[in-house]
Design a protein around this motif. Structure first.
Motif, PDB file in Angstrom:
ATOM      1  N   GLY A  14      77.526  76.365  34.079  1.00  0.00           N
ATOM      2  CA  GLY A  14      78.823  77.583  32.821  1.00  0.00           C
ATOM      3  C   GLY A  14      77.680  77.951  31.984  1.00  0.00           C
ATOM      4  O   GLY A  14      78.138  79.079  30.878  1.00  0.00           O
ATOM      5  N   GLY A  15      76.533  77.249  31.964  1.00  0.00           N
ATOM      6  CA  GLY A  15      75.575  77.940  30.642  1.00  0.00           C
ATOM      7  C   GLY A  15      75.244  76.759  30.056  1.00  0.00           C
ATOM      8  O   GLY A  15      75.951  75.866  29.090  1.00  0.00           O
ATOM      9  N   ALA A  16      73.705  76.810  29.095  1.00  0.00           N
ATOM     10  CA  ALA A  16      73.360  76.348  28.437  1.00  0.00           C
ATOM     11  C   ALA A  16      72.643  77.074  27.345  1.00  0.00           C
ATOM     12  O   ALA A  16      72.559  78.339  27.410  1.00  0.00           O
ATOM     13  CB  ALA A  16      72.363  74.804  28.885  1.00  0.00           C
ATOM     14  N   TRP A  17      72.856  76.510  26.111  1.00  0.00           N
ATOM     15  CA  TRP A  17      72.529  77.887  25.072  1.00  0.00           C
ATOM     16  C   TRP A  17      71.619  77.650  24.504  1.00  0.00           C
ATOM     17  O   TRP A  17      70.264  78.406  24.492  1.00  0.00           O
ATOM     18  CB  TRP A  17      74.061  77.661  23.689  1.00  0.00           C
ATOM     19  CG  TRP A  17      75.056  78.185  23.781  1.00  0.00           C
ATOM     20  CD1 TRP A  17      76.137  76.980  24.514  1.00  0.00           C
ATOM     21  CD2 TRP A  17      75.199  79.279  24.342  1.00  0.00           C
ATOM     22  NE1 TRP A  17      76.913  77.785  25.076  1.00  0.00           N
ATOM     23  CE2 TRP A  17      76.544  78.818  24.873  1.00  0.00           C
ATOM     24  CE3 TRP A  17      74.739  80.393  24.199  1.00  0.00           C
ATOM     25  CZ2 TRP A  17      77.270  80.583  25.401  1.00  0.00           C
ATOM     26  CZ3 TRP A  17      75.543  81.713  24.898  1.00  0.00           C
ATOM     27  CH2 TRP A  17      76.662  81.657  24.571  1.00  0.00           C
ATOM     28  N   ASN A  18      70.840  76.124  24.515  1.00  0.00           N
ATOM     29  CA  ASN A  18      69.763  76.256  22.884  1.00  0.00           C
ATOM     30  C   ASN A  18      68.958  74.966  23.776  1.00  0.00           C
ATOM     31  O   ASN A  18      69.274  73.545  24.288  1.00  0.00           O
ATOM     32  CB  ASN A  18      69.231  76.038  22.078  1.00  0.00           C
ATOM     33  CG  ASN A  18      69.497  77.400  21.390  1.00  0.00           C
ATOM     34  OD1 ASN A  18      68.979  78.298  20.940  1.00  0.00           O
ATOM     35  ND2 ASN A  18      71.087  77.851  21.172  1.00  0.00           N
ATOM     36  N   VAL A  19      67.272  75.085  23.229  1.00  0.00           N
ATOM     37  CA  VAL A  19      66.555  73.113  24.134  1.00  0.00           C
ATOM     38  C   VAL A  19      65.778  73.109  23.199  1.00  0.00           C
ATOM     39  O   VAL A  19      64.953  74.109  22.766  1.00  0.00           O
ATOM     40  CB  VAL A  19      66.475  74.217  25.196  1.00  0.00           C
ATOM     41  CG1 VAL A  19      65.722  74.949  25.960  1.00  0.00           C
ATOM     42  CG2 VAL A  19      65.251  72.876  25.755  1.00  0.00           C
ATOM     43  N   HIS A  20      65.689  71.726  23.287  1.00  0.00           N
ATOM     44  CA  HIS A  20      64.790  71.696  21.599  1.00  0.00           C
ATOM     45  C   HIS A  20      63.714  70.295  22.429  1.00  0.00           C
ATOM     46  O   HIS A  20      64.439  69.396  22.953  1.00  0.00           O
ATOM     47  CB  HIS A  20      65.109  71.159  20.583  1.00  0.00           C
ATOM     48  CG  HIS A  20      63.562  70.338  19.865  1.00  0.00           C
ATOM     49  ND1 HIS A  20      63.395  71.734  18.692  1.00  0.00           N
ATOM     50  CD2 HIS A  20      62.680  69.584  19.855  1.00  0.00           C
ATOM     51  CE1 HIS A  20      61.886  71.133  18.144  1.00  0.00           C
ATOM     52  NE2 HIS A  20      61.719  69.842  19.115  1.00  0.00           N
ATOM     53  N   VAL A  21      62.728  70.813  22.765  1.00  0.00           N
ATOM     54  CA  VAL A  21      62.203  69.340  23.599  1.00  0.00           C
ATOM     55  C   VAL A  21      60.661  68.407  22.877  1.00  0.00           C
ATOM     56  O   VAL A  21      60.083  69.339  22.168  1.00  0.00           O
ATOM     57  CB  VAL A  21      60.806  69.744  24.573  1.00  0.00           C
ATOM     58  CG1 VAL A  21      60.452  68.827  25.459  1.00  0.00           C
ATOM     59  CG2 VAL A  21      61.498  70.847  25.941  1.00  0.00           C
ATOM     60  N   SER A  22      60.915  67.498  22.861  1.00  0.00           N
ATOM     61  CA  SER A  22      60.231  65.967  22.010  1.00  0.00           C
ATOM     62  C   SER A  22      60.089  65.481  22.912  1.00  0.00           C
ATOM     63  O   SER A  22      60.650  64.988  23.671  1.00  0.00           O
ATOM     64  CB  SER A  22      60.718  65.694  20.876  1.00  0.00           C
ATOM     65  OG  SER A  22      60.475  64.975  20.210  1.00  0.00           O
ATOM     66  N   GLY A  23      58.444  64.835  23.033  1.00  0.00           N
ATOM     67  CA  GLY A  23      58.006  64.195  23.794  1.00  0.00           C
ATOM     68  C   GLY A  23      58.224  64.214  25.187  1.00  0.00           C
ATOM     69  O   GLY A  23      58.124  65.484  25.831  1.00  0.00           O
ATOM     70  N   SER A  24      59.120  62.726  26.032  1.00  0.00           N
ATOM     71  CA  SER A  24      59.676  63.394  26.635  1.00  0.00           C
ATOM     72  C   SER A  24      60.832  63.953  27.539  1.00  0.00           C
ATOM     73  O   SER A  24      61.151  63.603  28.425  1.00  0.00           O
ATOM     74  CB  SER A  24      59.621  61.932  28.236  1.00  0.00           C
ATOM     75  OG  SER A  24      57.750  61.570  27.915  1.00  0.00           O
ATOM     76  N   TYR A  25      61.201  64.310  26.266  1.00  0.00           N
ATOM     77  CA  TYR A  25      62.870  64.558  26.534  1.00  0.00           C
ATOM     78  C   TYR A  25      63.488  65.793  26.245  1.00  0.00           C
ATOM     79  O   TYR A  25      62.515  66.709  25.120  1.00  0.00           O
ATOM     80  CB  TYR A  25      63.450  64.017  25.505  1.00  0.00           C
ATOM     81  CG  TYR A  25      63.103  61.890  26.492  1.00  0.00           C
ATOM     82  CD1 TYR A  25      64.457  61.614  27.016  1.00  0.00           C
ATOM     83  CD2 TYR A  25      62.765  61.536  24.825  1.00  0.00           C
ATOM     84  CE1 TYR A  25      64.335  60.861  27.873  1.00  0.00           C
ATOM     85  CE2 TYR A  25      62.700  59.916  25.728  1.00  0.00           C
ATOM     86  CZ  TYR A  25      63.103  59.643  26.900  1.00  0.00           C
ATOM     87  OH  TYR A  25      63.279  57.984  27.014  1.00  0.00           O
ATOM     88  N   ALA A  26      64.241  66.446  26.939  1.00  0.00           N
ATOM     89  CA  ALA A  26      64.788  68.016  26.394  1.00  0.00           C
ATOM     90  C   ALA A  26      65.614  67.795  26.007  1.00  0.00           C
ATOM     91  O   ALA A  26      66.950  67.440  26.497  1.00  0.00           O
ATOM     92  CB  ALA A  26      64.825  68.549  27.428  1.00  0.00           C
ATOM     93  N   TYR A  27      66.490  68.211  24.613  1.00  0.00           N
ATOM     94  CA  TYR A  27      67.782  68.173  23.278  1.00  0.00           C
ATOM     95  C   TYR A  27      68.210  69.619  24.080  1.00  0.00           C
ATOM     96  O   TYR A  27      67.406  70.401  23.529  1.00  0.00           O
ATOM     97  CB  TYR A  27      68.203  67.653  22.491  1.00  0.00           C
ATOM     98  CG  TYR A  27      66.146  66.211  22.674  1.00  0.00           C
ATOM     99  CD1 TYR A  27      67.151  65.130  22.119  1.00  0.00           C
ATOM    100  CD2 TYR A  27      65.333  66.325  22.433  1.00  0.00           C
ATOM    101  CE1 TYR A  27      66.811  63.870  21.514  1.00  0.00           C
ATOM    102  CE2 TYR A  27      64.978  65.269  22.259  1.00  0.00           C
ATOM    103  CZ  TYR A  27      65.299  64.470  22.091  1.00  0.00           C
ATOM    104  OH  TYR A  27      65.051  62.501  21.852  1.00  0.00           O
ATOM    105  N   ILE A  28      69.131  69.288  24.835  1.00  0.00           N
ATOM    106  CA  ILE A  28      70.492  70.581  25.145  1.00  0.00           C
ATOM    107  C   ILE A  28      71.691  71.184  24.396  1.00  0.00           C
ATOM    108  O   ILE A  28      72.566  70.292  24.397  1.00  0.00           O
ATOM    109  CB  ILE A  28      69.887  71.300  26.807  1.00  0.00           C
ATOM    110  CG1 ILE A  28      68.645  71.297  26.976  1.00  0.00           C
ATOM    111  CG2 ILE A  28      70.844  71.967  27.287  1.00  0.00           C
ATOM    112  CD1 ILE A  28      68.606  71.228  28.293  1.00  0.00           C
ATOM    113  N   ILE A  29      71.544  71.992  23.992  1.00  0.00           N
ATOM    114  CA  ILE A  29      73.167  72.175  23.830  1.00  0.00           C
ATOM    115  C   ILE A  29      73.569  72.990  25.110  1.00  0.00           C
ATOM    116  O   ILE A  29      73.371  73.855  25.159  1.00  0.00           O
ATOM    117  CB  ILE A  29      73.637  73.118  22.445  1.00  0.00           C
ATOM    118  CG1 ILE A  29      72.840  72.459  21.221  1.00  0.00           C
ATOM    119  CG2 ILE A  29      74.893  73.460  22.467  1.00  0.00           C
ATOM    120  CD1 ILE A  29      73.194  71.514  20.577  1.00  0.00           C
TER     121      ILE A  29
END
Length: 205
Positions: A156-171
């Motif tokens: 369905g698709g993801a919009w945005n991503v920010h990576v910090s340390g060992s994690y990717a935070y995805i909308i």
């Protein structure tokens, strides 16, 4: 520095007084401004069908274009790291643009995902790109030959991503997903937060 999609341009806002921000300069881009990344004295703007535009912002009140790269497809998002601009291609991939000469950017590498890509984040030697199929983790140690290391399916698709340390935070839809990317070849979800409405972007501090 704001990419104004509907107005088609770059807006420069003076935020030295956070309680009273004011516009001090603008530049009308040839196509809708989807994304902007500022590095040094330049703003790199992803302008959809008009490709990647390089704007000299050394004088914020009078920004001017000094170079551009006409991407074969739509430039949806841009992230700059070192001498390269990484562009998420709305028609399916990651484009690596050499910007060592800002007045004459040129493409040196490409990875084809076969799915529309909407956002890119670079950390170290990895590019994290997301789009219609999900999250791709791309090895960019050799910018001339980017290669896929891992993939996390988000139908369905993801919009945005920010990576910090060992994690990717995805909308993703009406939630923020947190993906453990410590092993790039095997990303896995470790948490999520539901939003009441469709979220658009995420930044971690």
């Amino acid at each position: 520095y704001v990419a104004d999609y509907s107005w088609s341009g770059l807006r420069i806002i003076d935020v030295s007084n956070p309680t009273s921000p004011r516009e001090v300069g603008y530049y009308v881009t040839p196509g809708a401004a989807h994304s902007v990344y500022v590095s040094g004295s330049y703003a790199y703007v992803a302008c959809g069908p008009s490709g990647l535009r390089v704007i000299d912002i050394s004088n914020p009140s009078s920004p001017r274009e000094i170079g551009f790269y006409d991407t074969p497809d739509w430039a949806e998002c841009v992230y700059v790291s070192g001498s390269y601009a990484y562009v998420a291609d709305n028609w399916g991939g990651l484009r690596v643009i050499d910007i060592s000469n800002p007045s004459s950017p040129r493409e040196v590498g490409f990875y084809n995902t076969s799915y529309p890509m909407w956002n890119v984040y670079v950390l170290g030697s990895y590019a994290y790109i997301i789009g219609k199929a999900g999250l791709y983790i791309i090895d960019i140690l050799n910018p001339f030959s980017p290669k896929e290391l891992g993939f996390y399916n988000m139908s369905g698709g993801a919009w945005n991503v920010h990576v910090s340390g060992s994690y990717a935070y995805i909308i993703y839809c009406k939630e923020m997903r947190i993906i453990d990317v410590s092993n790039p070849s095997s990303p896995k979800v470790v948490g999520y937060f539901e939003t009441s409405e469709q979220a658009e972007d995420v930044y971690v501090s």
